[in-house]
Design an enzyme around this catalytic site. Structure first.
Site: not given
Ligand code: G3H
Ligand code: 13P
Ligand code: ZN
Length: 312
Positions: A181, A83, A50, A135, A105, A260, A217
């Site tokens: 998220h 990411d 990220s 996205e 994104d 996560s 997650s």
């Protein structure tokens, strides 16, 4: 095998009824844990970085750690992915700097602007042999500095996907079907339910096109309890049920993002270690069990959730 793009991975995943795991990496122990599990399970893998990871660990360190994993795990395909790229410039830096895949994104922008910026990234990426994830729709939760409140979150509108994909030329599409998220995805006591009707309508409109799920997650109770038992306070942390992710992987979802859960495993394990060994101070001693637990958690995801064990 050198670093690969996700093209072949996704083709095989789409037709094989499984998804490839995309795990976020921030340091050596996390890279090692993920790739050792994937090597032992003979699974393809996407290591993703990220903006926050690049700010924390530095672009070059992360690329070199991933290159080390490629040398150590020559049998499995590994892709290096940006990411939540937030601009053309960030994507370009990663394309020029050794990544094989980037995400742009621009999902928070109006539809036409999302198309415009995504198209620009796709042109540059494809000229350099790199693939692009885009996205449509807005997930709730925290990603990097962007905190999307549940009021501003909205599901992907299936009627927009054909125009978006044909005008941008993107290689995969992240959609919003109820994942989010972070560790607090659903209200405790409510029944989490992904919108499979939206996923099915998107894939009907985009045959054979790889779909991506972010915010996937499952927030394992075992690690939430461990964090809470050893000095942490994470009340009400709830994730996506693993059976629903397994179902999504059997449909058009080819990439499932998990971050996560790995953080929880690491933090819970380290908290426990210090509670049990207050006299210890050697980072190798507390990072070793944390790395081992991340590895076993990744193995569980590959085998029981993604279905990609043995698919390298
Ligand atoms: O979706 C975001 C990922 O979990 C990465 O998180 O921005 O804190 O590195 P980060
Ligand atoms: P989680 O916070 O559910 O792990 O999602 C990670 C993610 O989507 C990274 O892009
Ligand atoms: Zn994400």
């Amino acid at each position: 095998m050198a670093l690969v793009t996700t093209t072949e991975m996704f083709k095989k995943a789409y037709h094989g009824g499984y998804a490839v795991g995309a795990f976020n990496v921030n340091n050596m122990e996390i890279v090692q844990a993920i790739t050792e599990a994937c090597r032992e399970e003979n699974a393809p893998v996407i290591l993703q970085v990220s903006k926050g990871a690049r700010a924390y660990a530095n672009h070059t360190y992360l690329v070199k750690l991933v290159e080390a994993a490629v040398i150590e795990c020559p049998e499995i395909p590994i892709a290096l992915h940006l990411d939540h790229g937030d601009s053309f410039e960030t994507c370009k830096a990663c394309i020029d700097g050794g990544f094989t895949s980037v995400m742009i994104d621009a999902s928070s922008k109006p539809f036409a602007e999302n198309i415009e910026i995504t198209r620009k990234v796709v042109e540059y990426a494809h000229d350099h042999g790199v693939v692009v994830e885009a996205e449509l729709g807005a997930l709730a939760g925290i990603e990097d500095e962007v905190n999307v409140s549940s009021d501003n979150a909205h599901y992907t509108r299936p009627e927009e996907v054909e125009e978006f994909v044909s005008k941008t030329g993107c290689d995969s599409l992240a959609i919003a079907i109820g994942t989010s998220h972070g560790a607090y995805k659903f209200k405790p006591g409510t029944k989490p339910q992904l919108r499979f009707d939206i996923l099915e309508e998107v894939s009907r409109r985009l045959p054979e096109f790889p779909i991506v799920l972010h915010g996937s997650s499952s927030v394992p109770k075992e690690y939430v309890d461990m964090v809470n038992a050893y000095g942490g306070a994470m009340p009400g942390a709830v994730g996506v049920p693993e059976e629903q992710l397994r179902h999504a992987a059997q449909l058009a979802v080819c990439k499932i993002n998990i971050d996560s859960d790995l953080r929880l495993a690491m933090t819970g394990t380290i908290r426990k270690f210090f509670a049990e060994h207050p006299e210890k101070f050697d980072p190798r001693e507390y990072l070793k069990p944390a790395r081992a637990n991340i590895k076993e958690l990744v193995r569980h995801k590959l085998v029981d959730v993604l279905g990609c064990s043995g698919k390298a």
